[in-house]
Design a protein around this motif. Structure first.
Motif, short mmCIF file in Angstrom:
data_model
loop_
_atom_site.label_atom_id
_atom_site.label_comp_id
_atom_site.label_asym_id
_atom_site.label_seq_id
_atom_site.Cartn_x
_atom_site.Cartn_y
_atom_site.Cartn_z
N VAL A 121 0.86 -1.17 0.00
CA VAL A 121 0.00 0.00 0.00
C VAL A 121 0.90 1.23 0.00
O VAL A 121 1.74 1.41 0.89
CB VAL A 121 -0.94 0.00 1.22
CG1 VAL A 121 -1.74 1.30 1.28
CG2 VAL A 121 -1.85 -1.21 1.19
N VAL A 122 0.73 2.06 -1.02
CA VAL A 122 1.50 3.30 -1.17
C VAL A 122 0.47 4.42 -1.29
O VAL A 122 -0.10 4.62 -2.36
CB VAL A 122 2.42 3.27 -2.41
CG1 VAL A 122 3.23 4.55 -2.51
CG2 VAL A 122 3.34 2.05 -2.38
N GLY A 123 0.20 5.10 -0.18
CA GLY A 123 -0.87 6.09 -0.17
C GLY A 123 -2.20 5.41 -0.40
O GLY A 123 -2.59 4.53 0.36
N ASP A 124 -2.90 5.77 -1.48
CA ASP A 124 -4.17 5.11 -1.80
C ASP A 124 -4.02 4.13 -2.96
O ASP A 124 -4.99 3.78 -3.61
CB ASP A 124 -5.27 6.14 -2.09
CG ASP A 124 -5.01 6.95 -3.36
OD1 ASP A 124 -3.90 6.86 -3.93
OD2 ASP A 124 -5.93 7.68 -3.78
N ARG A 125 -2.79 3.66 -3.20
CA ARG A 125 -2.52 2.72 -4.30
C ARG A 125 -2.05 1.38 -3.76
O ARG A 125 -1.39 1.32 -2.72
CB ARG A 125 -1.43 3.27 -5.24
CG ARG A 125 -1.69 4.68 -5.73
CD ARG A 125 -2.94 4.75 -6.60
NE ARG A 125 -3.46 6.10 -6.66
CZ ARG A 125 -3.97 6.64 -7.74
NH1 ARG A 125 -4.04 5.97 -8.86
NH2 ARG A 125 -4.46 7.86 -7.70
N LEU A 126 -2.40 0.30 -4.46
CA LEU A 126 -1.85 -1.02 -4.17
C LEU A 126 -0.92 -1.35 -5.34
O LEU A 126 -1.37 -1.54 -6.46
CB LEU A 126 -2.95 -2.08 -4.05
CG LEU A 126 -2.44 -3.50 -3.78
CD1 LEU A 126 -1.70 -3.57 -2.44
CD2 LEU A 126 -3.59 -4.49 -3.81
#
Length: 120
Positions: free
Chosen positions: A65-70
């Motif tokens: 999970v990078v911020g709101d990204r997978l």
């Protein structure tokens, strides 16, 4: 940004497609079709991003999970985990979500293979 307990957190691919979701405080990651696709073995560790790496139900690395990204790390060092979570019951999913803005994946990351998110 803090998310209230019980509220779903939506995760997106780099092109802005909604691909997964989870509820804060629970270790499970779900596809948009409410299929259990992963879990957060290090969610209780006191790190700046406690819900970072995600393992699939067979304990293989799925993504980060990078911020709101997978996204998937191109290079990742294995991490040991102390205990496995039990298989969850099927959730009542969050409402459908359209898209987020497309963003370039950070250096060292790529999108998670869609087959790992949506195949049965």
């Amino acid at each position: 940004m803090s998310v209230p307990a019980g509220m779903a957190v939506h995760l997106y691919a780099s092109d802005g497609r909604w691909i997964a979701w989870y509820r804060p405080g629970l270790p499970y990651l779900w596809s948009t079709r409410d299929r259990w696709i992963g879990w957060f073995p290090w969610s209780r560790e006191p790190t700046p991003e406690p819900r970072d790496d995600v393992l699939d139900p067979s304990d293989a690395y799925l993504g980060t999970v990078v911020g709101d990204r997978l996204l998937a790390r191109v290079v990742r060092l294995p991490r040991a985990f102390s205990a496995r979570v039990p298989e969850p019951q099927r959730p009542v999913g969050p409402p459908d979500v359209d898209r987020a803005q497309a963003v370039a994946a950070p250096i060292g990351f790529v999108d998670v293979d869609a087959a790992r998110l949506f195949s049965d």
